[in-house]
Design a protein around this motif. Structure first.
Motif, PDB file in Angstrom:
ATOM      1  N   TRP A 143      -6.151   4.152  -3.663  1.00 48.08           N
ATOM      2  CA  TRP A 143      -4.845   5.437  -2.542  1.00 48.08           C
ATOM      3  C   TRP A 143      -4.016   4.725  -2.618  1.00 48.08           C
ATOM      4  CZ3 TRP A 143      -5.637   7.234   2.371  1.00 48.08           C
ATOM      5  CH2 TRP A 143      -7.058   7.505   2.703  1.00 48.08           C
ATOM      6  N   LYS A 144      -3.503   4.230  -4.279  1.00 45.19           N
ATOM      7  CA  LYS A 144      -2.351   3.764  -4.585  1.00 45.19           C
ATOM      8  C   LYS A 144      -1.583   4.598  -4.994  1.00 45.19           C
ATOM      9  CE  LYS A 144      -3.639   2.179  -9.539  1.00 45.19           C
ATOM     10  NZ  LYS A 144      -4.171   0.421  -9.922  1.00 45.19           N
ATOM     11  N   TYR A 145      -2.081   5.464  -5.027  1.00 44.44           N
ATOM     12  CA  TYR A 145      -1.066   7.029  -5.875  1.00 44.44           C
ATOM     13  C   TYR A 145      -1.148   7.691  -4.637  1.00 44.44           C
ATOM     14  CZ  TYR A 145      -2.515   5.066 -10.436  1.00 44.44           C
ATOM     15  OH  TYR A 145      -2.594   4.464 -11.312  1.00 44.44           O
ATOM     16  N   THR A 146      -1.513   7.487  -3.537  1.00 47.97           N
ATOM     17  CA  THR A 146      -0.849   8.287  -1.477  1.00 47.97           C
ATOM     18  C   THR A 146       0.044   7.532  -1.134  1.00 47.97           C
ATOM     19  OG1 THR A 146      -2.872   7.532  -1.025  1.00 47.97           O
ATOM     20  CG2 THR A 146      -3.220   9.152  -2.094  1.00 47.97           C
ATOM     21  N   HIS A 147       1.160   7.882  -0.526  1.00 46.17           N
ATOM     22  CA  HIS A 147       1.618   7.966   0.735  1.00 46.17           C
ATOM     23  C   HIS A 147       0.953   8.412   1.990  1.00 46.17           C
ATOM     24  CE1 HIS A 147       4.673   8.497   3.722  1.00 46.17           C
ATOM     25  NE2 HIS A 147       6.009   7.532   3.451  1.00 46.17           N
ATOM     26  N   LEU A 148       0.976   7.484   2.961  1.00 49.61           N
ATOM     27  CA  LEU A 148      -0.412   7.238   4.278  1.00 49.61           C
ATOM     28  C   LEU A 148       0.679   7.637   5.671  1.00 49.61           C
ATOM     29  CD1 LEU A 148      -2.857   5.075   3.661  1.00 49.61           C
ATOM     30  CD2 LEU A 148      -2.564   7.394   2.748  1.00 49.61           C
ATOM     31  N   THR A 149       0.863   8.309   6.502  1.00 37.46           N
ATOM     32  CA  THR A 149       1.340   8.442   7.418  1.00 37.46           C
ATOM     33  C   THR A 149       0.427   8.491   9.061  1.00 37.46           C
ATOM     34  OG1 THR A 149       3.042  10.665   6.993  1.00 37.46           O
ATOM     35  CG2 THR A 149       2.847  11.030   9.033  1.00 37.46           C
ATOM     36  N   ILE A 150       0.719   8.117   9.437  1.00 33.30           N
ATOM     37  CA  ILE A 150      -0.661   7.732  10.962  1.00 33.30           C
ATOM     38  C   ILE A 150       0.066   9.058  11.723  1.00 33.30           C
ATOM     39  CG2 ILE A 150      -1.066   6.614  12.308  1.00 33.30           C
ATOM     40  CD1 ILE A 150      -1.003   3.897  10.596  1.00 33.30           C
ATOM     41  N   ASP A 151      -1.308   9.731  11.908  1.00 34.39           N
ATOM     42  CA  ASP A 151      -0.587  10.671  13.317  1.00 34.39           C
ATOM     43  C   ASP A 151      -2.099  10.387  14.771  1.00 34.39           C
ATOM     44  OD1 ASP A 151       0.177  12.862  14.253  1.00 34.39           O
ATOM     45  OD2 ASP A 151      -0.452  14.136  12.720  1.00 34.39           O
ATOM     46  N   GLU A 159       7.316  11.040  -8.139  1.00 31.38           N
ATOM     47  CA  GLU A 159       7.646  10.765  -8.942  1.00 31.38           C
ATOM     48  C   GLU A 159       8.426   9.287  -8.389  1.00 31.38           C
ATOM     49  OE1 GLU A 159       8.987  13.193 -12.138  1.00 31.38           O
ATOM     50  OE2 GLU A 159       8.468  14.537 -12.042  1.00 31.38           O
ATOM     51  N   ALA A 160       9.787   9.473  -7.387  1.00 33.76           N
ATOM     52  CA  ALA A 160      10.983   8.280  -7.105  1.00 33.76           C
ATOM     53  C   ALA A 160       9.972   7.277  -6.482  1.00 33.76           C
ATOM     54  CB  ALA A 160      11.461   9.265  -6.034  1.00 33.76           C
ATOM     55  N   GLU A 161       8.908   7.070  -5.547  1.00 38.06           N
ATOM     56  CA  GLU A 161       8.002   6.893  -5.002  1.00 38.06           C
ATOM     57  C   GLU A 161       6.863   5.548  -5.813  1.00 38.06           C
ATOM     58  OE1 GLU A 161       7.647   8.148  -0.959  1.00 38.06           O
ATOM     59  OE2 GLU A 161       6.102   9.577  -2.779  1.00 38.06           O
ATOM     60  N   LEU A 162       6.654   6.521  -7.279  1.00 38.61           N
ATOM     61  CA  LEU A 162       5.601   5.779  -7.793  1.00 38.61           C
ATOM     62  C   LEU A 162       6.600   5.095  -9.071  1.00 38.61           C
ATOM     63  CD1 LEU A 162       4.051   9.458  -9.013  1.00 38.61           C
ATOM     64  CD2 LEU A 162       3.125   7.362  -8.555  1.00 38.61           C
ATOM     65  N   GLU A 163       8.240   5.257  -9.661  1.00 38.91           N
ATOM     66  CA  GLU A 163       8.440   4.542 -10.322  1.00 38.91           C
ATOM     67  C   GLU A 163       8.748   3.048  -9.688  1.00 38.91           C
ATOM     68  OE1 GLU A 163      13.324   4.648 -12.074  1.00 38.91           O
ATOM     69  OE2 GLU A 163      12.223   6.500 -11.789  1.00 38.91           O
ATOM     70  N   TYR A 164       9.621   3.275  -8.085  1.00 41.34           N
ATOM     71  CA  TYR A 164       9.602   2.019  -7.521  1.00 41.34           C
ATOM     72  C   TYR A 164       8.006   1.752  -6.877  1.00 41.34           C
ATOM     73  CZ  TYR A 164      10.763  -0.579  -3.101  1.00 41.34           C
ATOM     74  OH  TYR A 164      11.127  -1.270  -2.915  1.00 41.34           O
ATOM     75  N   PHE A 165       6.977   1.949  -6.738  1.00 43.13           N
ATOM     76  CA  PHE A 165       6.037   1.075  -6.853  1.00 43.13           C
ATOM     77  C   PHE A 165       5.299   0.485  -8.474  1.00 43.13           C
ATOM     78  CE2 PHE A 165       5.642   3.037  -2.606  1.00 43.13           C
ATOM     79  CZ  PHE A 165       5.918   2.106  -2.002  1.00 43.13           C
ATOM     80  N   GLY A 166       6.329   1.018  -9.389  1.00 42.63           N
ATOM     81  CA  GLY A 166       5.448   0.723 -10.425  1.00 42.63           C
ATOM     82  C   GLY A 166       4.224   0.914 -10.994  1.00 42.63           C
ATOM     83  N   LEU A 167       4.657   2.394 -11.089  1.00 42.09           N
ATOM     84  CA  LEU A 167       2.938   3.365 -10.951  1.00 42.09           C
ATOM     85  C   LEU A 167       3.674   4.449 -12.300  1.00 42.09           C
ATOM     86  CD1 LEU A 167       0.672   3.849  -7.697  1.00 42.09           C
ATOM     87  CD2 LEU A 167       0.622   2.148  -9.702  1.00 42.09           C
ATOM     88  N   GLY A 168       4.683   4.603 -12.433  1.00 41.99           N
ATOM     89  CA  GLY A 168       5.563   5.644 -13.326  1.00 41.99           C
ATOM     90  C   GLY A 168       4.900   5.886 -14.459  1.00 41.99           C
ATOM     91  N   PRO A 169       4.683   6.467 -15.897  1.00 38.24           N
ATOM     92  CA  PRO A 169       4.261   6.510 -16.982  1.00 38.24           C
ATOM     93  C   PRO A 169       5.644   5.218 -17.738  1.00 38.24           C
ATOM     94  CG  PRO A 169       5.686   8.821 -16.677  1.00 38.24           C
ATOM     95  CD  PRO A 169       5.445   8.005 -15.405  1.00 38.24           C
ATOM     96  N   THR A 170       4.767   4.474 -18.408  1.00 38.64           N
ATOM     97  CA  THR A 170       5.684   4.067 -19.361  1.00 38.64           C
ATOM     98  C   THR A 170       6.103   4.486 -20.527  1.00 38.64           C
ATOM     99  OG1 THR A 170       3.493   2.678 -20.152  1.00 38.64           O
ATOM    100  CG2 THR A 170       4.758   1.485 -18.071  1.00 38.64           C
ATOM    101  N   LEU A 171       7.081   4.395 -20.802  1.00 34.44           N
ATOM    102  CA  LEU A 171       7.598   4.962 -22.039  1.00 34.44           C
ATOM    103  C   LEU A 171       7.802   3.415 -23.243  1.00 34.44           C
ATOM    104  CD1 LEU A 171      10.138   7.305 -20.881  1.00 34.44           C
ATOM    105  CD2 LEU A 171       7.656   7.329 -21.896  1.00 34.44           C
TER     106      LEU A 171
END
Length: 132
Positions: free
Chosen positions: A84-92, A120-132
Motif C-alpha cells: 500500500w505504500k504508493y497509495t493515499h488512504l482516506t477513512i470514511d 507526483e508531489a506525494e511520491l517525491e515527498y515520501f521518497g518513492l518517485g523516480p531517481t534520476l
C-alpha cells in the motif's frame, strides 16, 4: 469534505470525523489499525488507545485531525504497507454493520478505506518517485 495534504498518507471525511468524535466521548482516545484481511476483511479497525498494542512490525501511517485535543493515529502492518505504500488512504464511514472488534460495531455504521494512488508531489515527498 476530506482533509488532506502532500505530507500525509491519510485523511478523514467529515462524516467519519464526526463518528470518531462521538465514539471518543464514549470510549476515550482512539486509534486505527488498517486490518490486513482475515476475519473482518480489510477494514480500518478503531480501538480505544491501549486496547490494540502496536509492535515493531507496525507502521505509523500518520494521524487524522477530527477536531479533538489530540489527533487520531493510524497504523498498518509493515508487510501490508509494502503493498500500500504508493497509495493515499482516506477513512470514511457508511451505513452497515461494523467489524466485530472495532468500536463502531454497534452504531449501525462502519468505517472503510478509500484509496487513491499518490500523486507526483506525494511520491517525491515520501521518497518513492523516480531517481534520476
Amino acid at each position: 469534505m476530506v482533509s488532506t495534504s502532500t505530507d500525509q498518507r491519510v485523511a478523514v471525511t467529515d462524516a467519519a470525523a464526526s463518528l470518531v468524535r462521538d465514539l471518543t466521548k464514549r470510549h476515550g482516545p482512539l486509534m486505527f489499525h488498517q486490518s490486513g484481511g482475515c476475519c473482518d476483511g480489510s477494514a480500518p479497525m478503531c480501538y480505544p488507545v491501549g486496547m490494540f498494542i502496536t509492535g515493531p512490525s507496525d507502521v505509523l501511517l500518520g494521524s487524522i485531525d477530527v477536531g479533538l485535543d489530540d489527533p487520531v493515529e493510524i497504523y498498518m502492518s509493515e508487510s501490508q504497507f509494502e503493498y500500500w505504500k504508493y497509495t493515499h488512504l482516506t477513512i470514511d464511514v457508511v451505513p452497515g454493520r461494523g467489524a466485530g472488534f472495532s468500536v463502531e460495531g454497534p452504531t449501525g455504521m462502519r468505517f472503510l478505506i478509500r484509496s487513491r494512488m499518490l500523486d507526483e508531489a506525494e511520491l517525491e515527498y515520501f521518497g518513492l518517485g523516480p531517481t534520476l
